[in-house]
Scaffold this active site. Structure first.
Site, short mmCIF file in Angstrom:
data_model
loop_
_atom_site.label_atom_id
_atom_site.label_comp_id
_atom_site.label_asym_id
_atom_site.label_seq_id
_atom_site.Cartn_x
_atom_site.Cartn_y
_atom_site.Cartn_z
N SER A 236 0.93 -1.18 -0.06
CA SER A 236 -0.10 0.06 0.04
C SER A 236 0.85 1.36 0.13
O SER A 236 2.06 1.29 0.21
CB SER A 236 -0.63 -0.08 1.24
OG SER A 236 -1.61 0.97 1.36
N TYR B 40 -1.90 -0.15 10.47
CA TYR B 40 -2.27 -0.75 9.00
C TYR B 40 -0.83 -0.29 8.17
O TYR B 40 -0.25 -0.95 7.22
CB TYR B 40 -3.43 -0.01 8.30
CG TYR B 40 -3.80 -0.34 6.88
CD1 TYR B 40 -3.72 -1.64 6.75
CD2 TYR B 40 -4.34 0.49 6.01
CE1 TYR B 40 -3.98 -2.26 5.26
CE2 TYR B 40 -4.74 0.28 4.79
CZ TYR B 40 -4.48 -1.25 4.42
OH TYR B 40 -4.90 -1.50 3.16
#
Ligand code: NAD
Length: 280
Positions: free
Chosen positions: A164, A177
């Site tokens: 990501s 995250y």
């Protein structure tokens, strides 16, 4: 020209989700036999049915990527119905509200504040942080342990992890995250080196900002307009839009196909320029 993917067996974890169902469709359209593994069995079935209705080959398999027995059972189903795995896409992943702060910056007043809903760094629940690390990191490691054994003797095998933007530089509010996806980028490089002599290539996609169920409430209001965070993202995306799931498929097909046969250990941003832009 003959497709690289004809009758190749592809296993996609999280394949019932938004991005990975699009990947499943793209690979099936190239002639691959696709196993869609997902915690939500019904979603996996739906994606598989959609593919078979369009003439492709696919099965939906209920599977929890955090549970070795569940993965081994899914592996048996894949072996029986499709054959040994050639390509593994570790797509299951995501964030959790318990690993998220409510504000991007801590301010002195927050120490004394009794504002309802305020969740600072000091309020973060370790269980939420563990959930996110487990889902993203262990949830990629365990499926790789189970399916990569099939690949060792199969030429042209590939593993694709999903990283990501937050792996390159952490995004505000989501420390768990961000850390977990940084671990995925690091693991991609480690595994690429570890498997280099076997012929298994290991690479990752790093999607930018795609409007999906996971981030919709962070990026858009109930009336569909952008939140302040949604606006900031678009201002920092030189191409000026969110990604569409289909934006991932060209890079995916290249990374799992023969066109990239000397490429291993890379993490490719698919982000409309977000990671290249300094903001000015
Ligand atoms: P999604 O929520 O639509 O898909 C994730 C899927 O994983 C879901 O179908 C869910 O049921 C499944 N899943 C969750 N826990 C599981 C478990 N324990 N075992 C098996 N399956 C499980 O999310 P998405 O936006 O399509 O994201 C797919 C991947 O892309 C994730 O790894 C996500 O972190 C990553 N990603 C998404 C974006 C984005 O903008 N949406 C950006 C960068 C990276």
């Amino acid at each position: 020209m003959k497709s690289n993917f004809l009758d190749k067996v592809v296993v996609i974890t999280g394949g019932g989700g938004v991005l990975c169902s699009t990947m499943a469709n793209a690979l099936a359209a190239e002639g691959a036999k696709v196993a869609i593994l997902d915690l939500r069995a019904e979603n996996a079935e739906n994606v598989a049915n959609q593919i078979t209705q369009q003439g492709g080959q696919a099965i939906g398999v209920a599977c929890n990527v955090l549970n070795l027995e569940s993965l081994q059972a899914a592996h048996q189903v894949v072996l029986e119905k499709l054959g040994p795995c050639d390509i593994l896409i570790n797509g299951a992943g995501g964030n959790h509200p318990k690993g998220t702060t409510s504000k991007p910056f801590f301010e002195l007043a927050d120490l004394e504040s009794s504002t309802e809903g305020l969740k600072t760094f000091f309020d973060l629940d370790p269980e939420g942080i563990k959930f996110v690390f487990e889902l993203n990191f262990i949830g990629s490691l365990l499926p790789t342990q189970v399916f990569a054994k099939d690949m060792i003797t199969r030429p042209g095998s590939s593993i694709i992890n999903i990283s990501s933007m937050n792996a390159f530089k952490p995004l505000t509010k989501i420390p768990a995250y961000s850390g977990a996806k940084a671990a995925i980028s690091n693991f991609t490089q480690w595994l690429a080196v570890h498997f280099a002599k076997t012929g298994i290539r290991v690479n990752a996609l790093a999607p930018g900002f795609f409007l999906t169920d996971q981030n919709r409430t962070l990026l858009t209001n109930t009336d569909g307009s952008l939140t302040a965070r949604g606006n900031t993202i678009l201002e920092h995306t030189p191409m000026g839009r969110f990604g569409e799931p289909e934006d991932l498929t060209g890079t995916l097909l290249w990374l799992c196909g023969d066109g990239s046969k000397f490429v291993t250990g890379v993490v490719i941003p698919i982000d409309g320029g977000f990671s290249a832009f300094s903001g000015v």
